[in-house]
Structures are given as C-alpha cells and as structure tokens.
Design a protein around this motif. Structure first.
Motif, PDB file in Angstrom:
ATOM      1  N   LEU A 477      30.313  41.942  23.038  1.00 29.74           N
ATOM      2  CA  LEU A 477      29.327  41.116  22.344  1.00 29.74           C
ATOM      3  C   LEU A 477      30.024  39.853  21.846  1.00 29.74           C
ATOM      4  O   LEU A 477      31.239  39.845  21.646  1.00 29.74           O
ATOM      5  N   SER A 478      29.248  38.799  21.639  1.00 27.78           N
ATOM      6  CA  SER A 478      29.820  37.572  21.106  1.00 27.78           C
ATOM      7  C   SER A 478      29.854  37.691  19.586  1.00 27.78           C
ATOM      8  O   SER A 478      28.816  37.627  18.928  1.00 27.78           O
ATOM      9  N   LEU A 479      31.087  37.895  19.049  1.00 27.85           N
ATOM     10  CA  LEU A 479      31.246  38.170  17.616  1.00 27.85           C
ATOM     11  C   LEU A 479      32.056  37.078  16.914  1.00 27.85           C
ATOM     12  O   LEU A 479      32.864  37.356  16.027  1.00 27.85           O
ATOM     13  N   GLY A 480      31.855  35.858  17.346  1.00 20.74           N
ATOM     14  CA  GLY A 480      32.464  34.747  16.642  1.00 20.74           C
ATOM     15  C   GLY A 480      33.931  34.565  16.908  1.00 20.74           C
ATOM     16  O   GLY A 480      34.407  34.670  18.052  1.00 20.74           O
ATOM     17  N   LEU A 481      34.711  34.331  15.845  1.00 21.75           N
ATOM     18  CA  LEU A 481      36.124  33.980  15.967  1.00 21.75           C
ATOM     19  C   LEU A 481      36.935  35.062  16.665  1.00 21.75           C
ATOM     20  O   LEU A 481      37.781  34.766  17.504  1.00 21.75           O
ATOM     21  N   THR A 482      36.681  36.311  16.317  1.00 24.86           N
ATOM     22  CA  THR A 482      37.465  37.398  16.919  1.00 24.86           C
ATOM     23  C   THR A 482      37.251  37.442  18.427  1.00 24.86           C
ATOM     24  O   THR A 482      38.206  37.605  19.208  1.00 24.86           O
ATOM     25  N   THR A 483      36.013  37.305  18.846  1.00 24.36           N
ATOM     26  CA  THR A 483      35.725  37.270  20.283  1.00 24.36           C
ATOM     27  C   THR A 483      36.427  36.089  20.936  1.00 24.36           C
ATOM     28  O   THR A 483      36.980  36.196  22.031  1.00 24.36           O
ATOM     29  N   GLU A 484      36.424  34.968  20.245  1.00 24.56           N
ATOM     30  CA  GLU A 484      37.095  33.778  20.778  1.00 24.56           C
ATOM     31  C   GLU A 484      38.587  34.039  20.980  1.00 24.56           C
ATOM     32  O   GLU A 484      39.170  33.645  21.995  1.00 24.56           O
ATOM     33  N   LEU A 485      39.208  34.714  20.002  1.00 25.48           N
ATOM     34  CA  LEU A 485      40.637  35.017  20.118  1.00 25.48           C
ATOM     35  C   LEU A 485      40.921  35.928  21.313  1.00 25.48           C
ATOM     36  O   LEU A 485      41.835  35.676  22.110  1.00 25.48           O
ATOM     37  N   TYR A 486      40.131  36.990  21.447  1.00 27.81           N
ATOM     38  CA  TYR A 486      40.365  37.931  22.550  1.00 27.81           C
ATOM     39  C   TYR A 486      39.977  37.314  23.890  1.00 27.81           C
ATOM     40  O   TYR A 486      40.621  37.604  24.922  1.00 27.81           O
ATOM     41  N   ASP A 487      38.950  36.467  23.902  1.00 27.13           N
ATOM     42  CA  ASP A 487      38.616  35.767  25.139  1.00 27.13           C
ATOM     43  C   ASP A 487      39.756  34.843  25.562  1.00 27.13           C
ATOM     44  O   ASP A 487      39.996  34.639  26.761  1.00 27.13           O
ATOM     45  N   GLY A 488      40.450  34.279  24.582  1.00 22.28           N
ATOM     46  CA  GLY A 488      41.610  33.452  24.903  1.00 22.28           C
ATOM     47  C   GLY A 488      42.692  34.247  25.618  1.00 22.28           C
ATOM     48  O   GLY A 488      43.271  33.790  26.611  1.00 22.28           O
ATOM     49  N   ARG A 490      42.190  37.038  27.294  1.00 18.07           N
ATOM     50  CA  ARG A 490      41.662  37.419  28.612  1.00 18.07           C
ATOM     51  C   ARG A 490      41.775  36.254  29.597  1.00 18.07           C
ATOM     52  O   ARG A 490      42.104  36.440  30.770  1.00 18.07           O
ATOM     53  N   THR A 491      41.511  35.050  29.122  1.00 18.70           N
ATOM     54  CA  THR A 491      41.577  33.876  30.000  1.00 18.70           C
ATOM     55  C   THR A 491      42.999  33.633  30.475  1.00 18.70           C
ATOM     56  O   THR A 491      43.237  33.346  31.664  1.00 18.70           O
ATOM     57  N   GLU A 492      43.962  33.751  29.571  1.00 19.25           N
ATOM     58  CA  GLU A 492      45.363  33.537  29.961  1.00 19.25           C
ATOM     59  C   GLU A 492      45.826  34.574  30.968  1.00 19.25           C
ATOM     60  O   GLU A 492      46.509  34.259  31.949  1.00 19.25           O
ATOM     61  N   MET A 493      45.441  35.838  30.757  1.00 22.61           N
ATOM     62  CA  MET A 493      45.839  36.881  31.704  1.00 22.61           C
ATOM     63  C   MET A 493      45.118  36.724  33.031  1.00 22.61           C
ATOM     64  O   MET A 493      45.689  36.983  34.099  1.00 22.61           O
ATOM     65  N   ALA A 494      43.858  36.282  32.982  1.00 26.85           N
ATOM     66  CA  ALA A 494      43.118  36.031  34.220  1.00 26.85           C
ATOM     67  C   ALA A 494      43.772  34.908  35.011  1.00 26.85           C
ATOM     68  O   ALA A 494      43.838  34.951  36.256  1.00 26.85           O
ATOM     69  N   ARG A 495      44.287  33.890  34.305  1.00 28.78           N
ATOM     70  CA  ARG A 495      44.961  32.779  34.982  1.00 28.78           C
ATOM     71  C   ARG A 495      46.211  33.255  35.703  1.00 28.78           C
ATOM     72  O   ARG A 495      46.469  32.880  36.856  1.00 28.78           O
ATOM     73  N   ILE A 496      47.003  34.118  35.047  1.00 28.00           N
ATOM     74  CA  ILE A 496      48.209  34.651  35.669  1.00 28.00           C
ATOM     75  C   ILE A 496      47.845  35.484  36.894  1.00 28.00           C
ATOM     76  O   ILE A 496      48.461  35.359  37.963  1.00 28.00           O
ATOM     77  N   ALA A 497      46.826  36.342  36.752  1.00 27.11           N
ATOM     78  CA  ALA A 497      46.390  37.173  37.879  1.00 27.11           C
ATOM     79  C   ALA A 497      45.906  36.305  39.041  1.00 27.11           C
ATOM     80  O   ALA A 497      46.209  36.576  40.215  1.00 27.11           O
ATOM     81  N   PHE A 498      45.154  35.256  38.721  1.00 28.82           N
ATOM     82  CA  PHE A 498      44.634  34.344  39.740  1.00 28.82           C
ATOM     83  C   PHE A 498      45.782  33.681  40.506  1.00 28.82           C
ATOM     84  O   PHE A 498      45.769  33.604  41.742  1.00 28.82           O
ATOM     85  N   GLU A 499      46.780  33.193  39.777  1.00 31.15           N
ATOM     86  CA  GLU A 499      47.895  32.489  40.415  1.00 31.15           C
ATOM     87  C   GLU A 499      48.720  33.434  41.290  1.00 31.15           C
ATOM     88  O   GLU A 499      49.149  33.070  42.387  1.00 31.15           O
ATOM     89  N   ILE A 500      48.952  34.646  40.813  1.00 32.62           N
ATOM     90  CA  ILE A 500      49.736  35.605  41.606  1.00 32.62           C
ATOM     91  C   ILE A 500      48.957  36.011  42.854  1.00 32.62           C
ATOM     92  O   ILE A 500      49.531  36.143  43.945  1.00 32.62           O
ATOM     93  N   HIS A 501      47.665  36.218  42.696  1.00 31.80           N
ATOM     94  CA  HIS A 501      46.820  36.551  43.849  1.00 31.80           C
ATOM     95  C   HIS A 501      46.869  35.418  44.884  1.00 31.80           C
ATOM     96  O   HIS A 501      46.988  35.677  46.095  1.00 31.80           O
ATOM     97  N   THR A 502      46.808  34.173  44.426  1.00 32.80           N
ATOM     98  CA  THR A 502      46.886  33.027  45.325  1.00 32.80           C
ATOM     99  C   THR A 502      48.243  32.966  46.005  1.00 32.80           C
ATOM    100  O   THR A 502      48.344  32.701  47.214  1.00 32.80           O
ATOM    101  N   LEU A 503      49.302  33.220  45.248  1.00 33.60           N
ATOM    102  CA  LEU A 503      50.657  33.210  45.799  1.00 33.60           C
ATOM    103  C   LEU A 503      50.799  34.246  46.904  1.00 33.60           C
ATOM    104  O   LEU A 503      51.412  33.991  47.940  1.00 33.60           O
ATOM    105  N   SER A 504      50.230  35.433  46.702  1.00 30.71           N
ATOM    106  CA  SER A 504      50.363  36.508  47.689  1.00 30.71           C
ATOM    107  C   SER A 504      49.670  36.165  48.996  1.00 30.71           C
ATOM    108  O   SER A 504      50.015  36.709  50.043  1.00 30.71           O
ATOM    109  N   ARG A 505      48.674  35.270  48.938  1.00 30.63           N
ATOM    110  CA  ARG A 505      47.942  34.872  50.152  1.00 30.63           C
ATOM    111  C   ARG A 505      48.474  33.577  50.758  1.00 30.63           C
ATOM    112  O   ARG A 505      47.945  33.084  51.745  1.00 30.63           O
ATOM    113  N   THR A 506      49.537  33.026  50.188  1.00 30.86           N
ATOM    114  CA  THR A 506      50.118  31.779  50.675  1.00 30.86           C
ATOM    115  C   THR A 506      51.158  32.078  51.743  1.00 30.86           C
ATOM    116  O   THR A 506      51.861  33.091  51.669  1.00 30.86           O
ATOM    117  N   ASP A 507      51.264  31.201  52.726  1.00 34.27           N
ATOM    118  CA  ASP A 507      52.279  31.348  53.765  1.00 34.27           C
ATOM    119  C   ASP A 507      53.658  31.414  53.110  1.00 34.27           C
ATOM    120  O   ASP A 507      53.996  30.568  52.280  1.00 34.27           O
TER     121      ASP A 507
END
Length: 621
Positions: A477-488, A490-507
């Motif tokens: 649920l959207s619970l204000g500041l706390t949600t914002e902190l945890y979403d932050g 999640r976003t950072e970890m998603a970015r790392i996962a995205f970059e590693i996934h891209t790297l694995s598919r790169t020549d």
C-alpha cells in the motif's frame, strides 16, 4: 532378488579356454591388447603435451563447414583416433562452445581422417619389421615419462603409445603367421551376399567390443596379409567396423545433454548411410578400387593396400552423399530430439560429457553459475514484490516499482530451496572434482573463483529474505514516507538486477568492467545518502530511533546484496584477455574511491534483525 553379472567371468573364462586350445591365439590377443593400450597412452600423452591446444583449435574450427571438416580430418590423422575426436566434440558441444552444425562437420571429417590409419598399417606396418622401431621408442619414452614437466611427461606418454601401437601391430602380424600353420580361417569364408552381410555384422561386433575402428582395421589387415581372410570378406569387415565405431560416441553421449545426443545420432546416421551405400555399390566400388590401384601401381595381389583404398573410397562416398544435406540433417536432428523446456531448478550444463577436458570443465561451470545468477535475480525481484519480466523490459524503473503494489504469490523459502540451494549444491559438488582432474593452476584458480562467486550470489538471495517482510508490509500500500524509503531500496536493487541481466545478454567481446566499478561507487554513495537522510529524519522527529534502526538494518541487507551481486557479475561475466586487462587496470577506479570514509560501515547489520523492534513507522512518520 538381486541378479549377478556374469559377463566379465564369462569373457575371461572364454579367453582362457581359447588360449588353452591354441597358444598362438595368445599372441594375436596380446597384440590387440597392446595396440589398444598404446592408443590410450597416445591419447593421454597428447592431452598433456598439447596443454589444451586441440581444444583451442576446435573452438576456432567451427566457424565454417569447411574448417570443421578439415579439423576432423587433421585431428583424427594426428591422433589416429576418431573416437577421441568424437568424445572431445561431444564435450565441447555439451558445454555450448561449438554449434551442432560445426560438431557434425567435425564428425564427418573424422571419418575421412580415420582412413589414414589403414594406409599407414598397409603401406608401412606390414612391409617392414615395425616392432624394431617400437623398442627405441619405448626406451626413450620411459625417460620422458618420469620428468616433472607436464609437456615432457605428455610427450613421453605419446611416444610410448606410438611404440605400443607398433608393437601391437607386430604381435598381430606374427600371431596370424604362426596361427596359419595350425588352422586356415579361410575355410570359414562366405562368398556372395551371405558373406557380405555376415562379415559386416562380425566387423561391427568386433569394433563394438574393442571400441576402436583402428584396432579392428589393424586386425583385419594383418589377418588379410597373412592369408587368413579372403579379400571379399575383409571388405565386408571394414564396412562393419565403420558402423561399430559409433559405439564410443553413443556411450559418451549418454552423460551429455541433448546437443551431445544429437551429435552421436548424426555420427550413427553418417556411418550407417555410408555402410549401406558401400554394400549396395560393392561391385562398382571393387572395380573402382582395381582402377585406382593400377593407377597407383599397387600390385594386384597386395590386398592390404587395396583394402586401404576401398576404406578411403567408401568413406569419401559417404561424405559426398551426406555433406550436401548437412543443414537438413541438423534440422532433422533438432526435430527428432527436441530440447525440452529446461527445469530452472536443475543444472543445465554440469554433466559427465563436459567433465573430461579442462576447458569444457571451466566453461560449463561458468555457465552454470550464470544460470544460478539468472535464478537469483528472478527470485530477488520477486522477493521485492517485482515481476522480473516487468523490470527487465522497463524504461522507467522508479515508475515500474511504484506501479507494483500487489503481493506476488511466492513461498520464498521453498523457491530458495528449489532454485538456489539445489543449484549451489550441484556447483559445489562439480567444482570439488577439480582435485581429481590435475588441472593447470590458472584453470584451477578460475574454478575456485567461480565456486566463490556462487557463494556470493547465494548470500545476496539470503540477504533479501531478511528484508522481505518489511518490504511487503510497507509497499503493498502507499503509506507515505516509509513506502517512499522502501521503494527507493527496491528501485536501486531493480537497477542492479537490470544491469546484470543486460550484461549477461551482451556479447562477451563487448563486455567491460568499467561500468561495474561505477555501479560499485554508486552503491556506496546511495548507502551514504540513505544513512544521512535517515539521520535527518530522526533529528526532525519524523522517525523514532527504533524505527530508523529497523530501516537501516533493512537497507544494510539491501546494499550488501547489491555489492555481492555486482562483485559476482564482475568475476563471472567479464572475460578479458591480457591486453584488455592491462588497459582496464589503468582505467579501473581506485579501491579507496569505492569506500568513502564518510560512508557508514556496511559489512553487516547494525543490530540483530528483530522485527519486534519495528515500530509503526507509518504512524510515526
């Protein structure tokens, strides 16, 4: 009731009985045994002396059909073992180092290369006292075998193997000459179609038993030269030996993946088609052999050399029939043996076929660690309530994170046991075999490093497990500041996962470690900024110290997982040659830059992760 296997006692008993009936058969049997032992020594010696040279050539040989074919011919001529070339090819194919079309091309070429053995034996081994050459070879080899240097030890084994090959040929030749005085085997000759079929089957069975078409051909040639075989029956035996030689590839494929099984089937198809064509066209082939023999000034009664001509001719016939349809054959193999949808919880690359050679051993392990990484990224994202497909296709990760609030159906512990722990155990078991393989120090070091990388990945998955409860609590649920902190987070970890996934598919040739260093710096900066922000929220009384500590513990686990994933990606995916390594060594960011002195200590959680300390952060915020 438990059944007993009487095959070995029966075989030994049969041999002893035959030896008692005819002592001269002992010499022939010993010749076969010495020849096979010499082949094994020659193979082992080449593996040591070559230091992976054959494997490196094989990787480059499959860039075109012509190269693959020539490699098959050259390597089999050099090793005098089409079986070894087939086993190596199956191993490389199973590890994903070569294509199926390239592997089939090598097998086709190996069948042509195996004909050189018949020429060597018929043209040299039966015309000179070849045993006299064996003695100095064996004497020299024993000196080299006891050297500590692996190349010298390998050369000694290869030289000794060649000596035993010569000695085995001499034993078989002498045995048949002596045996001729006791019994004339030509009394068992079968003319016409019956003889053709029966002796073809005998040739196939003899090759299956010896698992070497070279040994079978030497036996046929020595028997033919001593007059113990008719020329017609020897032709049929040679055809049969071509079918029987596929047994080694078939046995090797049993422990391989579907690609290895496809190659073994291609080998069988090629040899069976070649044999059938030779049987159908036996009359015109005999005429062609006579014509070629006259052109090469081979005596009309030199049946051993004429058999070598026939062996080469019908294998070339098979190549001419099969090569134009190679692509169609590959497509048919893929259709007959489809690759099943892989079970992500089971190893994809660790099998017996890749266990034989250092390069395939390391490559298979690396690919399995990459498979573990894929599983880990998917589970980590699901643990953060993020579908991996949505993250990997996203152009706005922050927006994607905010859009996913609904709790995903996931039993994290069960998924960890099935998809992470089981693979990790397989990787540990496979890498532990390194002690039995006597691999080169550089390869052994990389194997141990891959084992450590797998451990880091597992630790990252475990770290996410610790923060999953609060992620679900504050982001469904959207619970204000706390949600914002945890979403932050999640976003950072998603970015790392995205970059590693891209790297694995790169020549692999386009991968660089530089951006990973930048990610490591960014992780430390983000950790520092997060800690400073939490300090500010505490000072402003927006968060209580207890609630802030709980979030900081969660962020510690999150940043630890990010560090482990980026470090694992660097060690697993970045494959650099020496020149590139030197350039990147200069460009790589200094280690002290990665650890800002002002950043908080992130080696572990500040306090024990106790959910009872988590206050109602939303209410207090």
């Amino acid at each position: 009731m438990r059944t007993r296997n009487y095959t070995l006692p029966a075989a030994l008993g049969g041999l002893l009985l035959v030896f008692w009936i005819s002592p001269d058969l002992q010499v022939i049997a010993a010749g076969v045994a010495v020849f096979l032992f010499g082949m094994r020594m020659l193979e082992d010696g080449f593996k040591l002396a070559g230091s992976g040279m054959l494997e490196r050539w094989l990787e480059k040989a499959t860039r075109s059909k012509a190269r693959a074919l020539l490699f098959g011919v050259a390597s089999t001529t050099l090793l005098q073992s089409s079986s070894l070339v087939s086993v190596i090819t199956i191993s490389f194919l199973s590890a994903g180092l070569i294509s199926l079309a390239g592997g089939v091309g090598i097998v086709f070429g190996a069948n042509i290369g195996t004909t050189t053995g018949a020429w060597l034996v018929a043209g040299l081994g039966l015309k000179v006292d070849i045993g006299a050459y064996a003695m100095p070879m064996l004497a020299l080899s024993i000196v080299l075998v006891f050297q500590k240097s692996k190349p010298l030890h390998g050369i000694g084994l290869a030289l000794g193997g060649l000596g035993f090959l010569f000695l085995g040929i001499q034993f078989m030749k002498d045995g048949f000459d002596a045996f001729q005085g006791q019994l004339d085997l030509t009394r068992f000759a079968l003319p016409g179609l019956i003889g053709l079929v029966v002796y073809t089957l005998i040739g196939a069975a003899a090759t299956v038993i010896m698992q070497s078409s070279h040994a079978a051909l030497v036996l046929i040639l020595t028997a033919l030269a001593s007059g113990q075989l008719t020329y017609d029956n020897a032709l049929a035996l040679a055809i049969g030996s071509n079918i029987g030689t596929t047994i080694t590839a078939i046995i090797a494929s049993l422990g391989a993946n579907v690609q290895g099984k496809r190659l073994a089937l291609a080998h069988l198809v090629f040899n069976v088609v070649t044999a059938v064509a030779a049987l159908i066209l036996i009359v015109p082939l005999r005429g062609a052999v006579d014509w070629i023999s006259d052109a090469l000034t081979i005596a009309p009664d030199d049946y051993a050399l004429k058999l070598a001509v026939f062996h080469t001719l019908f294998n070339l016939l098979g190549l001419g029939l099969m090569l134009p349809g190679l692509d169609r054959l590959v497509a048919t193999l893929v259709r007959i043996l489809p690759e099943k949808l892989p079970d992500v919880s089971k190893p994809h690359f660790l099998n017996e076929a890749v266990d034989e050679f250092p390069q395939t051993f390391e490559t298979a392990l690396r690919r399995e660690v990459q498979h573990l990484t894929d599983n880990a990224l998917d589970l980590i994202l699901q643990g953060l309530n993020l579908p991996s497909a949505a993250v990997f296709q996203s152009s706005d990760l922050a927006g994607t994170v905010r859009a996913h609030r609904a709790q995903l159906p996931l039993d994290y512990d069960d998924a960890y046991a099935r998809r992470i722990k089981s693979l990790h155990e397989a990787i540990l078991a496979f890498s532990s075999r390194i002690g039995d393989r006597h691999l080169a120090p550089d390869i052994a070091e990389r194997v141990y490093e891959l084992r450590d990388v797998a451990g880091e990945i597992v630790q990252a998955v475990k770290a996410v497990k610790h923060l999953r409860k609060n992620v679900l609590r504050y982001t469904t649920l959207s619970l204000g500041l706390t949600t914002e902190l945890y979403d932050g987070l999640r976003t950072e970890m998603a970015r790392i996962a995205f970059e590693i996934h891209t790297l694995s598919r790169t020549d692999p040739e386009e991968r660089s470690a530089l951006w990973l260093d930048q990610e490591r710096v960014q992780i430390e900066k983000d950790a520092h900024v997060t800690a400073q922000r939490i300090d500010g929220l505490i000072r402003d009384s927006v968060l209580t110290p207890g609630s802030a500590t709980s979030f900081l513990n969660d962020s510690t686990y999150a940043y630890a997982a990010m560090r482990q994933l980026t470090n694992a990606a660097r060690r697993c995916y970045i494959e650099r040659d020496r020149a590139m390594a030197e350039v990147e060594k200069i460009l790589t960011l200094e280690e002290e830059e990665l650890h800002d002195p002002a950043a908080p200590d992130a080696t572990g959680p500040r306090d024990a992760h106790d959910d009872s300390n988590h206050g109602d952060v939303t209410r207090e915020a």
